[in-house]
Enzyme design. Structure first.
Site, mmCIF file in Angstrom:
data_model
loop_
_atom_site.group_PDB
_atom_site.id
_atom_site.type_symbol
_atom_site.label_atom_id
_atom_site.label_comp_id
_atom_site.label_asym_id
_atom_site.label_seq_id
_atom_site.Cartn_x
_atom_site.Cartn_y
_atom_site.Cartn_z
ATOM 1 N N ARG A 85 6.990 7.843 0.843
ATOM 2 C CA ARG A 85 6.182 6.712 1.311
ATOM 3 C C ARG A 85 7.063 5.522 1.671
ATOM 4 O O ARG A 85 6.878 4.886 2.703
ATOM 5 C CB ARG A 85 5.147 6.324 0.258
ATOM 6 N N TYR B 136 -12.339 -10.757 6.108
ATOM 7 C CA TYR B 136 -12.785 -10.606 7.486
ATOM 8 C C TYR B 136 -12.148 -9.452 8.250
ATOM 9 O O TYR B 136 -12.766 -8.908 9.155
ATOM 10 C CB TYR B 136 -12.557 -11.917 8.252
ATOM 11 N N LYS C 141 -5.840 5.178 -5.117
ATOM 12 C CA LYS C 141 -5.425 4.106 -6.022
ATOM 13 C C LYS C 141 -6.433 2.950 -6.037
ATOM 14 O O LYS C 141 -6.761 2.419 -7.085
ATOM 15 C CB LYS C 141 -4.043 3.614 -5.604
ATOM 16 N N ARG D 74 0.444 9.615 -1.388
ATOM 17 C CA ARG D 74 0.894 9.496 -2.767
ATOM 18 C C ARG D 74 0.957 10.908 -3.347
ATOM 19 O O ARG D 74 0.142 11.760 -2.983
ATOM 20 C CB ARG D 74 -0.078 8.632 -3.574
ATOM 21 N N HIS E 48 -2.817 0.735 1.900
ATOM 22 C CA HIS E 48 -2.605 -0.513 1.177
ATOM 23 C C HIS E 48 -3.720 -1.485 1.540
ATOM 24 O O HIS E 48 -4.134 -1.553 2.690
ATOM 25 C CB HIS E 48 -1.252 -1.131 1.526
ATOM 26 N N HIS F 184 7.224 10.338 -4.406
ATOM 27 C CA HIS F 184 6.679 9.054 -3.957
ATOM 28 C C HIS F 184 7.616 8.355 -2.976
ATOM 29 O O HIS F 184 7.193 7.537 -2.160
ATOM 30 C CB HIS F 184 6.405 8.149 -5.169
#
Length: 161
Positions: free
Chosen positions: A100, A134, A34, A7, A124, A97
């Site tokens: 990305r 999990y 983020k 970023r 992310h 940006h």
């Protein structure tokens, strides 16, 4: 830096103390992420080479990309936008940006990489209920290989090194 696709704020505020040249890892602290979780990015040999060149230009002090007028401050986002514009990419065509989105698209379209590894490299967070509870995988080995391949693709298309 296109070979890493962080970023823009992560890159602008990056500090030399976060780069481990011996282990080829950039560790971005949680407070700059983020989702407020520390993120480790593997550094390809090409990325390390670029960083070493940058260190020779910006100096070993605090920021990788210091402000021209005050080395105790990071480069501004406007500087990054202006640099892209000078390279012929006005804001409506490309933004910092945007690297990305480009990386995500091309890595996914290549068919070479697990989509979960791509998402992990982008930092992310999976928010799909039980799976997010999990699955704690980092896909590190695949990300190292993927980032080496990606840096090669970037450099091949830009003739940078």
């Amino acid at each position: 830096m296109a070979p890493l696709f962080p970023r823009p704020g992560e890159l602008r505020h990056a500090r030399w103390s976060e780069i481990d040249f011996n282990k080829a890892v950039w560790t971005i602290p949680a407070e700059r992420m983020k989702m407020r979780r520390e993120h480790r990015k593997p550094l390809s040999p090409a990325a390390l080479h670029i960083l070493l060149d940058l260190r020779g230009t910006s100096g070993p002090e605090d920021y990788l990309l210091p402000a021209v007028t005050d080395p105790d401050r990071p480069m501004s986002e406007n500087t990054m936008n202006a640099a892209l514009e000078r390279l012929g990419f006005p804001g409506e065509r490309m933004t910092p940006h945007g690297f990305r989105a480009t990386a995500s698209t091309l890595l996914n379209e290549s068919g070479r990489w697990n989509p979960d590894a791509i998402e992990a490299e982008l930092a992310h967070v999976d928010t799909r209920g039980v799976r997010s509870i999990y699955n704690r995988a980092h896909y590190w080995a695949e990300r190292v290989e993927m980032m080496q391949w990606w840096a090669g693709e970037v450099l091949r298309h830009t003739n940078a090194y």
